[in-house]
Design an enzyme around this catalytic site. Structure first.
Site, PDB file in Angstrom:
ATOM      1  N   SER A  82       0.755  -1.137   0.114  1.00 16.88           N
ATOM      2  CA  SER A  82       0.115  -0.203  -0.201  1.00 16.88           C
ATOM      3  C   SER A  82       0.740   1.249   0.062  1.00 16.88           C
ATOM      4  O   SER A  82       0.199   2.448   0.037  1.00 16.88           O
ATOM      5  CB  SER A  82      -0.970   0.058   0.990  1.00 16.88           C
ATOM      6  OG  SER A  82      -2.119  -0.651   0.845  1.00 16.88           O
ATOM      7  N   LYS A 220       3.266   6.737   4.977  1.00 18.34           N
ATOM      8  CA  LYS A 220       2.372   5.663   4.406  1.00 18.34           C
ATOM      9  C   LYS A 220       2.859   4.277   4.735  1.00 18.34           C
ATOM     10  O   LYS A 220       4.025   4.190   4.619  1.00 18.34           O
ATOM     11  CB  LYS A 220       2.139   6.082   2.851  1.00 18.34           C
ATOM     12  CG  LYS A 220       0.993   5.035   2.392  1.00 18.34           C
ATOM     13  CD  LYS A 220      -0.321   5.274   2.920  1.00 18.34           C
ATOM     14  CE  LYS A 220      -1.299   4.227   2.537  1.00 18.34           C
ATOM     15  NZ  LYS A 220      -1.097   3.106   3.562  1.00 18.34           N
ATOM     16  N   THR A 221       2.054   3.602   5.360  1.00 18.94           N
ATOM     17  CA  THR A 221       2.075   2.388   5.678  1.00 18.94           C
ATOM     18  C   THR A 221       2.177   1.525   4.197  1.00 18.94           C
ATOM     19  O   THR A 221       1.291   1.687   3.513  1.00 18.94           O
ATOM     20  CB  THR A 221       1.480   1.786   6.916  1.00 18.94           C
ATOM     21  OG1 THR A 221      -0.020   1.850   6.610  1.00 18.94           O
ATOM     22  CG2 THR A 221       1.752   2.444   7.972  1.00 18.94           C
ATOM     23  N   GLY A 222       2.485   0.172   4.457  1.00 18.05           N
ATOM     24  CA  GLY A 222       2.181  -1.070   3.574  1.00 18.05           C
ATOM     25  C   GLY A 222       2.369  -2.373   4.190  1.00 18.05           C
ATOM     26  O   GLY A 222       3.482  -2.375   4.880  1.00 18.05           O
TER      27      GLY A 222
END
Length: 268
Positions: A82, A220-222
């Site tokens: 993501s 932003k995480t993923g």
């Protein structure tokens, strides 16, 4: 969980290979951090990776210095998961697949595993809540030819989108290394990517996680297939640092590690 002993960390300063600083960092206030350029002589982050294999990259974007924990992993490519919502949003806005951060896509009624996904979303809320279906729908609207064109323009990782227009970044064919992610974050922060300025400003605004008196955190995480990411940048008065954490774990765990490191070094 019992901590296992990890090998000693060595940190490289890009552009000055082989130089290793050993002076300790003294705690300083956020307000004075910018004035003192944070005076980081050594990053000691072993303690934060006692329970996770991973890498951490911190770049002083004003001075052009980069500190790396675990060089081997920093240069290994992984699916972006993501974190790809950031370039996806840039491309979607640039080509007009969405108009702005308030562009709505309507929930299709299919019940998904995360409750907040089961409602209508905008580009901005889709970023904040990492709504996969929204960004998949936007990728389909962008289309394969335009997506490929822009992935190549920004030299994003291995540039392989053959895994399907709404799947290629999700544990599929597209891969990117943490050091490449750090480069991408720096180019976004400095607005040196080949997108319109207002497009880059919009996406950066959507990435804001927290704001304090003297600092703003963008990120932003993923997560996926046992890999966790957190990337972004932090602005402290007139100083700016990009960061990337990549671990065997989840995006939430990668974010926690990142925040602990940033707080230790008074970067947030």
């Amino acid at each position: 969980m019992k901590k296992r002993k990890m090998p000693a960390v060595f940190l490289a300063l890009i552009g000055a290979a082989g130089l290793l600083f050993t002076t300790s960092v003294q705690p300083i206030s956020e307000a004075s951090a910018a004035e003192k350029n944070l005076n980081i002589k050594k990053l000691d982050v072993d303690e934060f990776f006692a329970d996770h294999n991973g890498t951490f990259i911190l770049r002083d974007m004003n001075k052009g210095k980069t500190f790396i924990y675990n060089h081997e992993r920093a240069n290994q490519r992984f699916a972006p998961q993501s974190t790809f919502k950031v370039p996806n949003a840039l491309i979607g806005l640039q080509v007009g697949a969405v108009e702005d951060e308030y562009s709505i896509k309507y929930w299709d009624g299919v019940k998904r595993e995360i409750d907040i996904w089961n409602q209508d979303h905008t580009l901005g809320s889709g970023m904040r809540h990492s709504v996969v279906w929204y960004y998949q729908a936007m990728a389909r609207d962008i289309g394969e030819s335009r997506m490929k064109e822009w992935i190549e323009k920004i030299s994003y990782g291995n540039q392989d989108i053959s895994g399907g227009i709404d799947q290629f970044w999700l544990s599929s064919t597209l891969k990117i290394s943490p050091i490449e992610q750090a480069d991408f974050m720096e180019r976004l922060y400095k607005e040196n990517l080949p997108f319109d300025k207002d497009v880059m400003k919009t996406v950066k605004r959507m990435m804001i996680q927290e704001e304090e008196d003297h600092s703003t955190l963008y990120g932003k995480t993923g997560s996926g297939t046992g890999i966790g990411w957190f990337f972004g940048f932090v602005k402290i008065d007139n100083r700016a640092y990009s960061f990337v954490t990549n671990i065997d774990g989840t995006g939430a765990e990668a974010k926690n590690i990142t925040m602990d490191i940033l707080k230790k070094y008074k970067l947030y």
